[in-house]
Design a protein around this motif. Structure first.
Motif, PDB file in Angstrom:
ATOM      1  N   GLY A  16      16.214  31.643  18.271  1.00  0.00           N
ATOM      2  CA  GLY A  16      16.483  32.488  17.115  1.00  0.00           C
ATOM      3  C   GLY A  16      17.756  32.014  16.451  1.00  0.00           C
ATOM      4  N   ASN A  17      18.670  32.937  16.140  1.00  0.00           N
ATOM      5  CA  ASN A  17      19.962  32.540  15.556  1.00  0.00           C
ATOM      6  C   ASN A  17      21.076  32.484  16.597  1.00  0.00           C
ATOM      7  N   ARG A  18      20.715  32.603  17.863  1.00  0.00           N
ATOM      8  CA  ARG A  18      21.708  32.490  18.950  1.00  0.00           C
ATOM      9  C   ARG A  18      21.639  31.067  19.509  1.00  0.00           C
ATOM     10  N   TYR A  19      22.093  30.141  18.694  1.00  0.00           N
ATOM     11  CA  TYR A  19      21.949  28.724  19.016  1.00  0.00           C
ATOM     12  C   TYR A  19      22.628  28.380  20.334  1.00  0.00           C
ATOM     13  N   GLY A  20      21.888  27.696  21.186  1.00  0.00           N
ATOM     14  CA  GLY A  20      22.409  27.317  22.496  1.00  0.00           C
ATOM     15  C   GLY A  20      21.960  28.220  23.616  1.00  0.00           C
ATOM     16  N   LEU A  21      21.270  29.313  23.294  1.00  0.00           N
ATOM     17  CA  LEU A  21      20.898  30.291  24.328  1.00  0.00           C
ATOM     18  C   LEU A  21      19.918  29.709  25.341  1.00  0.00           C
ATOM     19  N   GLY A  22      18.927  28.948  24.895  1.00  0.00           N
ATOM     20  CA  GLY A  22      17.976  28.352  25.828  1.00  0.00           C
ATOM     21  C   GLY A  22      18.658  27.390  26.777  1.00  0.00           C
ATOM     22  N   ASN A  23      19.555  26.571  26.250  1.00  0.00           N
ATOM     23  CA  ASN A  23      20.298  25.628  27.076  1.00  0.00           C
ATOM     24  C   ASN A  23      21.173  26.342  28.091  1.00  0.00           C
ATOM     25  N   MET A  24      21.865  27.386  27.662  1.00  0.00           N
ATOM     26  CA  MET A  24      22.752  28.134  28.548  1.00  0.00           C
ATOM     27  C   MET A  24      21.957  28.887  29.619  1.00  0.00           C
ATOM     28  N   THR A  25      20.792  29.400  29.257  1.00  0.00           N
ATOM     29  CA  THR A  25      19.959  30.108  30.235  1.00  0.00           C
ATOM     30  C   THR A  25      19.481  29.161  31.328  1.00  0.00           C
ATOM     31  N   ALA A  26      19.040  27.968  30.931  1.00  0.00           N
ATOM     32  CA  ALA A  26      18.594  26.991  31.922  1.00  0.00           C
ATOM     33  C   ALA A  26      19.714  26.634  32.884  1.00  0.00           C
ATOM     34  N   GLU A  27      20.898  26.394  32.353  1.00  0.00           N
ATOM     35  CA  GLU A  27      22.044  26.082  33.209  1.00  0.00           C
ATOM     36  C   GLU A  27      22.365  27.244  34.135  1.00  0.00           C
TER      37      GLU A  27
END
Length: 458
Positions: A63-74
């Protein structure tokens, strides 16, 4: 996102004998009752087991929370119901295993490699990490500070960030524009609770797969995986499928990203590419090998070998499920910016004007078969292949027929490929360099939009 999906990179990196003889080893594929797809492939050469798990949880879901998928995986490795982050790291390191998580543009993955003797420990950890992560707030906050520092440091090297600018420029308004690692403003606002919600929404068994490759008995492993994950209950996926973006331009445009202290201009020139599933992927790869896909390519010969304008130039097709990009890439001294850009455009134009003759095609086909065949010599690479097959939607025929499909390309086919897939008009230019020095010189390429590299985002 890695620039080309991992399956494509793996297909383009080994020797001629593999291209002539490689067939995907036999494997079993089945689904658990909760929808999780499982691949099992026995490889008994070494007493190791390799795991690859994939989820529809990449940057396109931010969405507009750029980086959230990357941070969740980490954050999956920041603690689980059984282990703290420190305990996870200690146990994995003690037995010499590896356990990693990461996200790309479209998917997130967990990978692991360990000795057969440690299977009980590592499978227990993998189950815990995937099904019961705690998203520890303190660990998350420490990671977020490191991530913010990294985002700042990335801007010091234009080559590290120019692809994010390019994707944003081409895919504006579409999820493919989302930067994988996010922006400082967005990352600063993301909390551990946000990561937990993202996990609950996107790490769902109906859009996930796990592949196990290594030294085991298939029947026994099937029981183990069923026992470990068969009772895992997740909500059904609710994120809508990503639509095909509109990537069509009625004029040439220039994005000029100002870096005041730049001594070089780094640039990409291109436009719309192809999807991962495009049936012409292999002939496109062969033609691009001639243009910019190897050291002796036309682009590298012109810009490096013959003129000395750069240390290297090339071109690539970056593929996604619903779209893709084509880009010529290189860098040069600020004083030779337009000379290098002009030469790159001239080489692309010559591809359209003269096409490819039989000699050049034969050379490229031999190169692709010798240096770009499937590279799945290790069990870890095979595990990654199986989950890529799931997430990218292809089957083993793509691997098994690779050489035959390369051999079947004709000069007439390359003409059609050039006309259809290699952009000629309305090119898109992204430049990172000293704007005050090059602005007036590069306006001839198209309408200019300017950004500051120190500004938030892309």
């Amino acid at each position: 996102m890695k620039q080309i999906p991992l399956i494509i990179l793996a297909l383009l990196l080994t020797g001629a004998s593999w291209a002539q003889t490689f067939k995907l080893p036999p494997f079993q594929k089945f689904k658990l009752k909760n929808g999780l797809t499982v691949y099992l492939m026995e490889q008994h050469e070494v007493p190791l087991i390799n795991v690859s798990a994939v989820f529809d949880a990449g940057a396109v879901q931010d969405g507009n929370r750029y980086g959230l998928g990357n941070m969740t995986a980490e954050a999956l490795l920041f603690g689980s119901a059984t282990y703290t982050k420190a305990q996870l790291e200690e146990k994995v390191e003690y037995v010499g295993a590896s356990l990693d998580t990461y996200a790309g543009k479209e998917t997130a993955k967990l990978t692991a490699s360990f000795a057969v003797k440690d299977a009980d420990l590592l499978f227990g950890i993998i189950q815990d990490v995937l099904t019961k992560p705690t998203f520890n707030q303190a660990e998350f906050d420490k990671y977020k500070q490191r991530q913010l520092l990294q985002l700042t440091q990335q801007k010091e090297s234009p080559r590290n960030v120019i692809n994010s600018y390019f994707n944003k420029f081409l895919f504006e308004g579409h999820p493919y524009a989302n930067p994988i690692t996010g922006t400082p403003t967005a990352v600063s606002a993301i909390t551990a609770a946000d990561a937990r919600q993202f996990y609950q929404k996107n790490y769902t068994t109906d859009r996930a797969a796990i592949a196990i490759v290594g030294d085991f008995d298939t029947a026994a492993m099937k029981k183990r995986i069923t026992d470990l994950f068969g009772s895992w209950k997740t909500a059904a996926a609710t994120s809508p499928a990503i639509s095909e973006p509109t990537v069509a331009f009625d004029k040439s445009r220039v994005l000029l990203v100002n870096k005041d202290d730049a001594r070089e201009t780094t640039f990409l020139i291109g436009g719309k590419g192809i999807t991962q599933s495009n049936p012409d992927f292999i002939p496109v790869t062969v033609v691009n090998t001639i243009l910019g896909g190897r050291f002796t390519s036309w682009l590298n010969d012109a810009l490096r070998v013959n003129s000395g304008l750069t240390y290297g130039a090339g071109s690539r097709f970056s593929t996604l499920r619903k779209s893709g990009t084509f880009a010529i890439s290189t860098f040069t001294k600020v004083s030779t910016t337009t000379e290098a850009i002009d030469m790159a455009v001239q080489v692309l134009d010559s591809l359209h004007r003269t096409g490819i003759d039989e000699k050049a095609l034969t050379s490229a086909k031999n190169y692709v078969k010798a240096d770009f065949p499937p590279r799945y010599e290790s069990a870890s690479e095979l595990a990654g292949l199986l989950t890529d097959m799931f997430s990218l939607g292809f089957d083993e025929s793509f691997i098994n027929n690779f050489q035959k499909n390369v051999d079947g390309i004709t000069v007439a086919k390359t003409r059609q490929i050039i006309d259809q897939y290699f952009p000629k008009n309305n090119l898109q230019f992204v430049l990172v360099g000293k704007a005050d020095t090059i602005r007036d010189k590069v306006k001839k390429y198209g309408t200019i939009t300017e950004k500051e590299i120190k500004a938030d985002g892309f």
